[in-house]
Scaffold this active site. Sequence first.
Site: not given
Ligand code: PLP
Length: 359
Positions: A102, A172, A196
């Site tokens: 990511w 993030d 998540k």
């Molecule tokens: C799942 C995830 C993403 C991607 O998220 P989307 O909402 O599917 O774009 C980005 N960063 C992290 C740390 C993730 O776990």
Amino acid sequence: MSKVFNFSAGPSMLPEPALQAAAKAAIDYNGCGMSLMTMSHRSKPIVAMFAETEALLREALDIPQNFKVLFLQGGASLQFCMVPMNLLPQDGCADYTITGVWAKKAAKEAKLFGKVNEACSSAEATFSYIPKELKQDPKATYLHVTSNNTIYGTEWKSFPKPANPNGYLVVDMSSDILSRKFDWTNMGLVYAGAQKNMGPAGVTIAIVRDDILGKVERVIPTMLSYATHIEGESMFNTPPVFSVYVVNETLKWVKSVGGVDALHKINERKAAKLYKAIDDSSFFKNPVAVEDRSPMNVTFVPTAEGHDEQFIDFCKARGLVQLKGHRSVGGFRASIYNAMPEEGVDALIEAMKDFEKQL
Ligand SMILES: *Cc1c(COP(=O)(O)O)cnc(C)c1O
């Protein structure tokens, strides 16, 4: 009640009360006589629900007043592009910490807009640790960090400090938001896809410090500008009302169990017992640096070949599902976010012990 313990990395388990509320609201929202999915986002009850969701989030994470809270779409993946588009000057530079897939994807998008300095990387060791030393560019506008690396099961226990005294952090937090409190001192922007640890897919939270915008000269398409969504109070266009409602109910559940600090303690306890079971076992091992172990995504691999499918089936028969590791790591991954009850972790530990016994 949910019928199985779902260890999926995302979309993942949600608190039962939030699901019950969502089921009711799908038919009749708060006695309005219609489904929440059919209600105007500009109607009074929905505007009030958005305001309440923001207030609950502010309370849960102690968000300072000089930060705006936005409910956006496009997932964390769109934030990979919105962040540099809105924040990185054409002739400027940003620092990125490369701690997983990511983080790599975030850096890749930033390169479309300006210079990216890779301040550190653990790619050479399949991202099995968090680098302890950073080579930051002293002029970097911001330092980008992926708080929890969902695929590898590592987490920054504290965030590095930007080397530029005028710089700030962009984090993030997709896979560990609401799992712990954190310091806002050096923060500029926090973003997280909801699916998540916060709600269903469809809504992405961005928390933006009010003084970092308006400093780039490029033309930003209206929908991709944070300013648009601040001005429109997350209702510039039709927002994902149903998803926001489930976030609202999830936040109410967070509050009902004692808030983020209480959940943090429970998360630590859940993770500690699962890691202990892995360490005590002679069949499973955890492939990441001990000090960087994630309390959200626990990765473990078998020490002998040829049992992967067997263990997955063994667990499935006990109602423990979605334990397959990401294809880039292999083995198993148990995502034990806020909504995973401790009994789910206990059941997994028992399954691991029983599996090992019958080998
Ligand atoms: C799942 C995830 C993403 C991607 O998220 P989307 O909402 O599917 O774009 C980005 N960063 C992290 C740390 C993730 O776990």
